[in-house]
Design an enzyme around this catalytic site. Structure first.
Site, PDB file in Angstrom:
ATOM      1  N   LYS A  66     -47.571  73.241  19.465  1.00 27.20           N
ATOM      2  CA  LYS A  66     -46.582  73.432  18.398  1.00 27.20           C
ATOM      3  C   LYS A  66     -47.315  73.416  17.069  1.00 27.20           C
ATOM      4  O   LYS A  66     -47.856  72.390  16.664  1.00 27.20           O
ATOM      5  CB  LYS A  66     -45.521  72.335  18.436  1.00 27.20           C
TER       6      LYS A  66
ATOM      7  N   ASP B 150     -47.898  73.982  12.865  1.00 26.40           N
ATOM      8  CA  ASP B 150     -47.201  73.562  11.648  1.00 26.40           C
ATOM      9  C   ASP B 150     -47.092  74.748  10.690  1.00 26.40           C
ATOM     10  O   ASP B 150     -47.944  74.963   9.837  1.00 26.40           O
ATOM     11  CB  ASP B 150     -47.964  72.410  10.976  1.00 26.40           C
TER      12      ASP B 150
ATOM     13  N   GLU C 211     -48.559  69.810  15.920  1.00 24.84           N
ATOM     14  CA  GLU C 211     -47.539  68.763  15.861  1.00 24.84           C
ATOM     15  C   GLU C 211     -47.097  68.256  17.227  1.00 24.84           C
ATOM     16  O   GLU C 211     -46.462  67.211  17.318  1.00 24.84           O
ATOM     17  CB  GLU C 211     -46.309  69.286  15.125  1.00 24.84           C
TER      18      GLU C 211
END
Length: 295
Positions: free
Chosen positions: A33, A35, A176
């Site tokens: 994931k 950012d 993340e």
């Protein structure tokens, strides 16, 4: 852009549900994931458009993407738009700055694709909506669409443990957490649990910003409402983040008042949301993540 015969513009993007752990077992594809800003790229009939998850046209805000994506075949892609320093660190705030500001600091804007929503199965053939196909087929089409091109794409990881370890290792660069997707799932909002996300340090909460503490243009902290309770963020914002928050709050700052400790506080006018992380332990502090933007 006229793309109504293929997909609506803007197209509704899948939103992963939050989970407390990465799902293990077969049938899942895991990816980092990043950012950045979630976005869709429409490259159809020689026309080019990028819109945010909320549907806002951000093509002109990020002109660097036109250069990066100029050689794409006709397709519609879903992915993450990231601003990256030369050492690979992601800079979320840089996406809201001007192209000249980013260029002066050597920050590149990159689109990292993780799904394909429309594509021509055969070169020169009609572009078709492929959202009904299972993810495993869409990933093969994505690889086909990007073969030999400079556009990055997110490879899937089969092992949940490996994905978690990789996310933790890459956290200093701005990763993340992990987004996990069912390989047999279509691209549909009805498949709400087919996409899930896990964050390395927990999911942030939304809080309403009611005041900024310190100078308007470089506040030290924010006063926010979380579950109806007013709290102040900590630790003190560094100079870079303070300047960024001050810039983003332009037009939202109202009356000034003096606090009991002699510092100043300015009320925030209108609805401004911030992402915050709840304190850990009895003496933990409410940590500011970032202001929410339309993207």
């Amino acid at each position: 852009m006229t793309a109504s015969s293929v997909l609506p513009v803007p197209v509704s993007l899948m939103r992963p549900s939050t989970v407390s752990s990465v799902p293990a077992g077969p049938g899942w594809s895991h990816a980092m994931k990043l950012d950045g800003w979630r976005g869709a790229v429409h490259r159809l009939g020689g026309q080019f458009l990028v819109h945010s998850r909320s549907g806002r046209d951000i093509t002109r805000e990020l002109p660097e993407l036109r250069t990066v994506l100029t050689d794409l075949p006709d397709c519609v892609l879903d992915g993450e738009i990231v601003a990256a320093h030369a050492d690979g660190r992601m800079d979320f705030g840089a996406l809201a700055r001007t192209p000249a500001w980013r260029a002066s600091r050597g920050i590149a804007v990159v689109f990292t694709a993780f799904d394909i929503l429309a594509f021509a199965d055969l070169p020169g053939g009609p572009v078709r909506d492929v959202r009904s196909r299972p993810l495993r087929e869409r990933l093969l089409l994505l690889e086909q669409a990007l073969a030999g091109r400079d556009v990055r794409w997110v490879p899937g990881i089969d092992s949940a443990d490996e994905a978690v370890q990789q996310a933790r290792d890459l956290a200093p660069l701005g990763v993340e957490g992990v987004v996990s997707r069912r390989l047999d799932s279509p691209y549909s909002s009805r498949a709400s649990r087919a996409w899930v996300k896990w964050r390395t340090d927990g999911d942030p909460a939304d809080a309403k910003v009611i005041a900024v503490i310190g100078p308007v243009h470089r506040p030290w902290a924010l006063r926010v409402l979380v579950d109806g309770q007013a709290s102040e963020t900590s630790p003190r914002l560094d100079s870079v983040r303070a300047a960024e928050v001050g810039r983003q709050l332009t037009g939202h700052v109202g009356a000034r008042r003096q606090r009991d400790d002699g510092s100043e506080e300015h009320l925030v006018v209108g609805v401004v949301l911030a992402e915050v992380r709840a304190p850990v332990g009895r003496h933990g502090s409410l940590r500011f993540v970032r202001l929410r933007t339309d993207s």
